[in-house]
Design a protein around this motif. Structure first.
Motif, PDB file in Angstrom:
ATOM      1  N   SER A   1      12.663  -7.108   5.711  1.00  0.00           N
ATOM      2  CA  SER A   1      11.894  -8.062   4.916  1.00  0.00           C
ATOM      3  C   SER A   1      11.796  -7.638   3.458  1.00  0.00           C
ATOM      4  CB  SER A   1      10.481  -8.215   5.493  1.00  0.00           C
ATOM      5  OG  SER A   1       9.761  -7.018   5.312  1.00  0.00           O
ATOM      6  N   GLY A   2      12.298  -6.465   3.103  1.00  0.00           N
ATOM      7  CA  GLY A   2      12.145  -5.953   1.744  1.00  0.00           C
ATOM      8  C   GLY A   2      11.316  -4.689   1.767  1.00  0.00           C
ATOM      9  N   GLN A   3      10.400  -4.558   0.813  1.00  0.00           N
ATOM     10  CA  GLN A   3       9.570  -3.360   0.691  1.00  0.00           C
ATOM     11  C   GLN A   3       8.233  -3.592   1.389  1.00  0.00           C
ATOM     12  OE1 GLN A   3      10.875  -0.572  -0.820  1.00  0.00           O
ATOM     13  NE2 GLN A   3      12.738  -1.777  -0.987  1.00  0.00           N
ATOM     14  N   GLY A   4       8.070  -3.016   2.576  1.00  0.00           N
ATOM     15  CA  GLY A   4       6.838  -3.174   3.331  1.00  0.00           C
ATOM     16  C   GLY A   4       6.016  -1.905   3.323  1.00  0.00           C
ATOM     17  N   ALA A   5       4.695  -2.035   3.532  1.00  0.00           N
ATOM     18  CA  ALA A   5       3.783  -0.896   3.495  1.00  0.00           C
ATOM     19  C   ALA A   5       3.367  -0.509   4.903  1.00  0.00           C
ATOM     20  CB  ALA A   5       2.548  -1.224   2.668  1.00  0.00           C
ATOM     21  N   MET A   6       3.611   0.763   5.270  1.00  0.00           N
ATOM     22  CA  MET A   6       3.151   1.313   6.529  1.00  0.00           C
ATOM     23  C   MET A   6       1.925   2.178   6.256  1.00  0.00           C
ATOM     24  SD  MET A   6       5.229   3.766   9.218  1.00  0.00           S
ATOM     25  CE  MET A   6       6.513   2.549   9.441  1.00  0.00           C
ATOM     26  N   LEU A   7       0.824   1.949   6.989  1.00  0.00           N
ATOM     27  CA  LEU A   7      -0.415   2.683   6.792  1.00  0.00           C
ATOM     28  C   LEU A   7      -0.694   3.560   7.999  1.00  0.00           C
ATOM     29  CD1 LEU A   7      -2.743  -0.103   5.302  1.00  0.00           C
ATOM     30  CD2 LEU A   7      -1.162   1.417   4.123  1.00  0.00           C
ATOM     31  N   ARG A   8      -0.722   4.872   7.769  1.00  0.00           N
ATOM     32  CA  ARG A   8      -1.015   5.839   8.822  1.00  0.00           C
ATOM     33  C   ARG A   8      -0.151   5.611  10.061  1.00  0.00           C
ATOM     34  NH1 ARG A   8      -7.660   6.386   8.358  1.00  0.00           N
ATOM     35  NH2 ARG A   8      -7.644   7.789   6.559  1.00  0.00           N
ATOM     36  N   GLY A   9       1.118   5.319   9.829  1.00  0.00           N
ATOM     37  CA  GLY A   9       2.064   5.155  10.920  1.00  0.00           C
ATOM     38  C   GLY A   9       2.057   3.787  11.566  1.00  0.00           C
ATOM     39  N   ILE A  10       1.219   2.862  11.105  1.00  0.00           N
ATOM     40  CA  ILE A  10       1.193   1.499  11.636  1.00  0.00           C
ATOM     41  C   ILE A  10       2.044   0.619  10.729  1.00  0.00           C
ATOM     42  CG2 ILE A  10      -0.259  -0.466  12.242  1.00  0.00           C
ATOM     43  CD1 ILE A  10      -2.511   1.444  12.809  1.00  0.00           C
ATOM     44  N   SER A  11       3.020  -0.061  11.304  1.00  0.00           N
ATOM     45  CA  SER A  11       4.047  -0.758  10.541  1.00  0.00           C
ATOM     46  C   SER A  11       3.500  -1.928   9.742  1.00  0.00           C
ATOM     47  CB  SER A  11       5.151  -1.241  11.475  1.00  0.00           C
ATOM     48  OG  SER A  11       4.620  -2.085  12.482  1.00  0.00           O
ATOM     49  N   GLY A  12       4.291  -2.347   8.750  1.00  0.00           N
ATOM     50  CA  GLY A  12       3.854  -3.362   7.798  1.00  0.00           C
ATOM     51  C   GLY A  12       3.584  -4.727   8.389  1.00  0.00           C
TER      52      GLY A  12
ATOM     53  N   VAL B   1       9.021 -13.203   6.770  1.00  0.00           N
ATOM     54  CA  VAL B   1      10.268 -13.756   7.271  1.00  0.00           C
ATOM     55  C   VAL B   1      10.765 -12.969   8.470  1.00  0.00           C
ATOM     56  CG1 VAL B   1      12.664 -14.284   6.696  1.00  0.00           C
ATOM     57  CG2 VAL B   1      10.856 -14.638   4.993  1.00  0.00           C
ATOM     58  N   ARG B   2      10.803 -11.648   8.391  1.00  0.00           N
ATOM     59  CA  ARG B   2      11.272 -10.806   9.496  1.00  0.00           C
ATOM     60  C   ARG B   2      10.285  -9.686   9.810  1.00  0.00           C
ATOM     61  NH1 ARG B   2      15.609 -11.269   5.972  1.00  0.00           N
ATOM     62  NH2 ARG B   2      17.174 -12.770   6.633  1.00  0.00           N
ATOM     63  N   GLY B   3       9.065  -9.817   9.420  1.00  0.00           N
ATOM     64  CA  GLY B   3       8.086  -8.772   9.721  1.00  0.00           C
ATOM     65  C   GLY B   3       7.056  -8.627   8.632  1.00  0.00           C
ATOM     66  N   SER B   4       7.161  -7.541   7.841  1.00  0.00           N
ATOM     67  CA  SER B   4       6.143  -7.247   6.843  1.00  0.00           C
ATOM     68  C   SER B   4       6.354  -8.066   5.573  1.00  0.00           C
ATOM     69  CB  SER B   4       6.155  -5.747   6.514  1.00  0.00           C
ATOM     70  OG  SER B   4       7.442  -5.337   6.114  1.00  0.00           O
ATOM     71  N   ILE B   5       5.297  -8.180   4.791  1.00  0.00           N
ATOM     72  CA  ILE B   5       5.365  -8.853   3.499  1.00  0.00           C
ATOM     73  C   ILE B   5       6.172  -7.991   2.535  1.00  0.00           C
ATOM     74  CG2 ILE B   5       4.015  -9.611   1.515  1.00  0.00           C
ATOM     75  CD1 ILE B   5       3.738 -11.466   3.888  1.00  0.00           C
TER      76      ILE B   5
ATOM     77  N   GLY C   1      -3.690  -2.771  11.237  1.00  0.00           N
ATOM     78  CA  GLY C   1      -3.374  -1.476  10.658  1.00  0.00           C
ATOM     79  C   GLY C   1      -4.060  -1.196   9.350  1.00  0.00           C
ATOM     80  N   GLY C   2      -4.702  -2.193   8.750  1.00  0.00           N
ATOM     81  CA  GLY C   2      -5.372  -2.004   7.473  1.00  0.00           C
ATOM     82  C   GLY C   2      -5.141  -3.177   6.542  1.00  0.00           C
ATOM     83  N   VAL C   3      -5.607  -3.015   5.309  1.00  0.00           N
ATOM     84  CA  VAL C   3      -5.569  -4.098   4.318  1.00  0.00           C
ATOM     85  C   VAL C   3      -5.082  -3.545   2.982  1.00  0.00           C
ATOM     86  CG1 VAL C   3      -6.906  -5.859   3.094  1.00  0.00           C
ATOM     87  CG2 VAL C   3      -7.506  -5.254   5.453  1.00  0.00           C
ATOM     88  N   VAL C   4      -4.156  -4.253   2.361  1.00  0.00           N
ATOM     89  CA  VAL C   4      -3.765  -4.006   0.976  1.00  0.00           C
ATOM     90  C   VAL C   4      -4.232  -5.208   0.171  1.00  0.00           C
ATOM     91  CG1 VAL C   4      -1.861  -3.689  -0.644  1.00  0.00           C
ATOM     92  CG2 VAL C   4      -1.776  -2.592   1.597  1.00  0.00           C
ATOM     93  N   HIS C   5      -5.167  -4.989  -0.745  1.00  0.00           N
ATOM     94  CA  HIS C   5      -5.794  -6.091  -1.485  1.00  0.00           C
ATOM     95  C   HIS C   5      -5.448  -5.971  -2.970  1.00  0.00           C
ATOM     96  CE1 HIS C   5      -9.721  -8.587  -2.222  1.00  0.00           C
ATOM     97  NE2 HIS C   5      -8.616  -9.233  -2.575  1.00  0.00           N
TER      98      HIS C   5
END
Length: 807
Positions: free
Chosen positions: A231-242, A258-262, A292-296
């Motif tokens: 999906s591009g550049q996704g953020a994984m937080l503490r081992g939990i996928s984007g 589209v295929r997973g993470s933003i 897995g968390g929030v990116v705001h």
């Protein structure tokens, strides 16, 4: 006469709290009897009734306190409601507050009159006026998030002046822990006092590394691993996928998985005021996608942005060009507006030109714009509208070897995102605030695979429509007691060539309640719960508990336990991703499988994912010299949704796959964070994460999770306008291909090797117009075509105009 005395009153964090005297308590009782019945309805009718409050009514908060003993806030009306407005010997006093560095007016300053007790707010011009003051001495204290609390302002009035005005310069905060955060609790707290552990990135952090997009900014945050996935550049937080991390922009969910993470590279920093990261489940306040968390990402408020313009531009390796600009016209009497623009392009790179396909980054062109408009009805109520647009094109080459022959294909991806939101905000001193938001997003995704004659061999066309209505409120009804509550309603409509009948929709509704209780100044207890209803999966309850304890002024202990969940997406339910040209097909969990294919996971009913998340952190801070934090975390996840192999056919020689609740997993680890001011002008930030991840069904590590991650960032002032920074990033080896991943691997699991990169930046201030800089990334040219298509050595040069220059 105006003078500044050094009689500091006790700082009050921007958090809902009360400490009423008897008189103020009576005033508050009147407030409750008049407004609380309306607030409990939680409907738009609340706002209609509040619109009846005109600017002239000056609803505000009284202050009952003695200088040096703190301020207790209640509610009342009128600074001096008695007496003739034309009485002789009275003075109108106007206080104007400006930024101590830029000289720009500062709106929304809380100006407390100590005697008589009263609270007023500054307008867009940074001014507030106290009318018809009798002769005598008056004392004021000014507070504003992001600024140091003012000294006590003393004014002596003789009665000979009809009008009097004074200007007060506020000092901006320079220390991270003095910043205000809102994401972890949906209420404002100083970062140092937030009961929910929050990571914060500010424009100063962006500037140190020259970050232009959100993914570049997040690369230097503890516990965050930015990964280049499908999906591009996704953020994984503490081992939990984007795909299990919620991404918000000004409180609105970002659509476009589209295929997973933003893809965080789609989100620029042109107007961003800060980025807040909450790790661990945020399901209690934010629902399904926040397991897995929030990116705001929080953009600058147009009321806080001085009129003028600013721009940043850079050019470098691979003909990479980035240009960002922001314009803020002069503010009107009750309104403010600003506009941001971004153009980003790169030719990409190919690490192995000997192959016909792209072993690296595709060619990318992005064009984006965003705007924000605020209109203030009165000091307590305003309307804010945000609009953003993204237009993105990506182009790369793929190849396949079939029958001993190599076939190359041209892939093109087109993404369009349009988002609009409008929020009605009401605030009554420190006792009560509320927000009602309507938002809508359209995300169009198109993907084409062509041969070099231009014939379309495969394609995917998707239109995602998302609508949201959300209400949230904070009510401080007693000293140390704050209730946060609200509701969300979402509707998502998806049209795609890859769905079993091309069109599906889902509806969700939720209500949440969080109660913050502080029995004394050293302890905050924060229980909460959320009820979610999904049109496909019914109801779900997510409780959580946060506790913060301060055994001493410089020490803090934070604990958290919460339940997270994620409902299957429309695609995971009804997907038919048929890629005959690539030799595989993927079926959604609710789609009937072709004859001859079945499995226990595929035949079971697809259900939500669940998790139990816990964490404990200990923090020590040495004023403005340094801060250290040690955190341990543990995440148990069950019923994880993934596609699994069913078998092979002549047509689908790479496999037939289906989505199901097939995995149970665990991530646990330790995080260490240190921020140190070594000497004035030299700062060092150190981050280390030990991560243990395991697929509990197979006993293997989870894909793409390095066991050890270390980051270091040093920034320094050289003098004569020169400054710079140096940063490094280390990842230990990580599982690249699992033995059980596709069924095709029959030997040992494959691991990607460790990696260490260093980058640096040098910049120089140029008069009053801004700065010029040069940035070098991956200085030692560490690349690996087999285990990651990260770029090699790159150099960029650019210019940053001063954030705001008056036209």
């Amino acid at each position: 006469m105006l003078r500044l005395s050094h009689m500091h009153s006790r700082p009050v964090r921007p958090h809902l709290r009360t400490n009423p005297s008897d008189a103020v308590a009576a005033s508050r009782s009147a407030f409750r009897s008049r407004f609380v019945p309306l607030l409990s309805a939680l409907t738009i009718l609340t706002f209609v009734s509040l619109l009846g409050v005109t600017p002239g009514s000056a609803l505000g908060a009284t202050v009952g306190a003695t200088p040096g003993l703190g301020l207790g806030l209640g509610l009342g009306l009128g600074l001096d409601s008695t007496g003739d407005a034309m009485a002789s010997g009275r003075t109108s006093l106007t206080l104007r507050f400006v930024d101590g560095e830029s000289g720009e007016p500062v709106s929304d300053v809380d100006v407390y009159s100590i005697s008589p007790a009263w609270l007023q707010f500054t307008d867009d011009a940074g001014e507030t006026t106290f009318f018809e003051l009798r002769p005598g001495s008056y004392s004021f204290v000014a507070r504003r998030a992001g600024y140091v609390d003012s000294d006590t302002l003393s004014v002596d009035l003789t009665g000979l002046e009809a009008e009097l005005s004074r200007t007060v310069r506020l000092t901006p905060f320079k220390w991270l822990m003095d910043q205000v955060v809102v994401t972890g609790t949906r209420s404002p707290h100083m970062l140092a006092d937030a009961p929910v552990q929050t990571e914060l990135l500010t424009p100063e952090d962006f500037k140190k590394t020259g970050a232009a997009t959100v993914d570049q900014a997040l690369q230097w945050s503890a516990g965050v691993d930015v990964q280049d996935d499908l999906s591009g550049q996704g953020a994984m937080l503490r081992g939990i996928s984007g795909d299990r991390v919620l991404v918000l922009v000004d409180g609105v969910k970002t659509v476009g998985r589209v295929r997973g993470s933003i893809d965080l590279s789609q989100l620029d920093l042109a107007r961003v005021g800060k980025v807040e990261i909450v790790k661990g489940t945020g399901s209690t306040l934010y629902g399904s996608e926040a397991m897995g968390g929030v990116v705001h990402i929080i953009t600058r408020d147009p009321e806080d942005t001085p009129s003028g313009y600013g721009a940043t531009a850079h050019y470098g390796t691979h003909r990479t060009t980035n240009f960002q600009a922001e314009i803020a016209p002069p503010r009107g009497k009750n309104s403010a507006f600003d506009f941001g623009f971004r153009l980003d392009r790169t030719n990409g790179f190919d690490l192995d030109p000997s192959t016909p396909h792209t072993n690296g980054q595709e060619e990318i062109f992005q064009l984006g714009a965003n705007a924000s408009w605020a209109y203030r009805f009165n000091p307590q109520m305003r309307l804010r509208t945000n609009v953003s647009v993204l237009d993105e094109n990506r182009d790369w080459v793929e190849s396949e070897v079939l029958g001993g022959r190599t076939f190359a294909y041209d892939d093109e991806e087109l993404n369009r995102r349009y988002t609009a939101s409008t929020t009605l905000q009401f605030r009554s001193g420190d006792a009560y605030d509320m927000n009602f938001r309507l938002a809508a997003t359209t995300y169009d995704h198109k993907w084409y695979k062509r041969n070099f004659r231009g014939d379309i061999l495969d394609r995917s066309l998707t239109e995602d429509r998302f609508f949201e209505a959300a209400y949230s409120s904070n009510y401080g009804f007693r000293e140390g007691h704050t209730a946060t509550y609200g509701f969300d309603f979402n509707f998502e409509d998806l049209t795609s060539t890859e769905l079993d009948d091309e069109k599906k929709a889902t509806r969700t509704a939720a209500g949440y309640l969080q109660y913050e209780y502080s029995p004394h100044s050293r302890l905050i207890v924060l229980p909460g719960a959320r009820y979610d209803w999904n049109s496909s999966f019914g109801s779900h309850v997510n409780p959580s508990l946060n506790v913060m304890y301060k055994p001493a002024a410089r020490y803090k202990v934070r604990g958290f336990v919460g339940r997270g969940y994620r409902a299957p997406s429309i695609k995971e339910q009804y997907f038919i991703f048929d890629h005959t040209a690539a030799g595989y097909v993927v079926y959604g969990g609710e789609v009937d499988l072709p004859d001859g294919f079945s499995s226990e996971a595929a035949s079971a009913e697809l259900g939500p994912e669940n998790s139990i998340n816990t964490s404990l952190s200990v923090e020590v801070a040495y004023g403005r010299i340094g801060q250290h934090r040690l955190s341990v975390f543990h995440n148990d996840m069950t019923d994880l949704i993934d596609f699994h192999l069913l078998g092979f056919t002549d047509t689908y020689w790479r496999g037939v796959y289906a989505y199901g609740n097939v995995d149970e997993a665990r991530t646990r680890g330790v995080e260490w964070e240190s921020r140190i001011e070594v000497t004035p002008g030299v700062d060092v930030s150190l981050f280390y994460t030990w991560l243990d991840s395991e697929n509990l069904d197979t006993g293997e590590a989870l894909l793409g999770r390095p066991e050890h991650t270390a980051k270091i960032l040093t920034s320094f002032e050289i003098g004569r306008g020169w400054s710079g920074s140096l940063w490094g990033n280390y990842h230990s080896r990580k599982l690249w291909v699992s033995l059980s991943n596709t069924g095709e691997q029959e030997e040992e699991p494959e691991w990607a090797p460790e990696r260490m990169t260093w980058s640096g930046m040098l910049q120089r201030e140029v008069g009053n117009i801004g700065s010029v800089y040069v940035r070098a990334e991956n200085i030692f040219d560490d690349t690996n075509v087999d285990y990651g298509y990260w770029p090699g050595f790159q150099v960029f040069t650019g210019i940053q105009l001063r954030s705001w220059i008056q036209p």
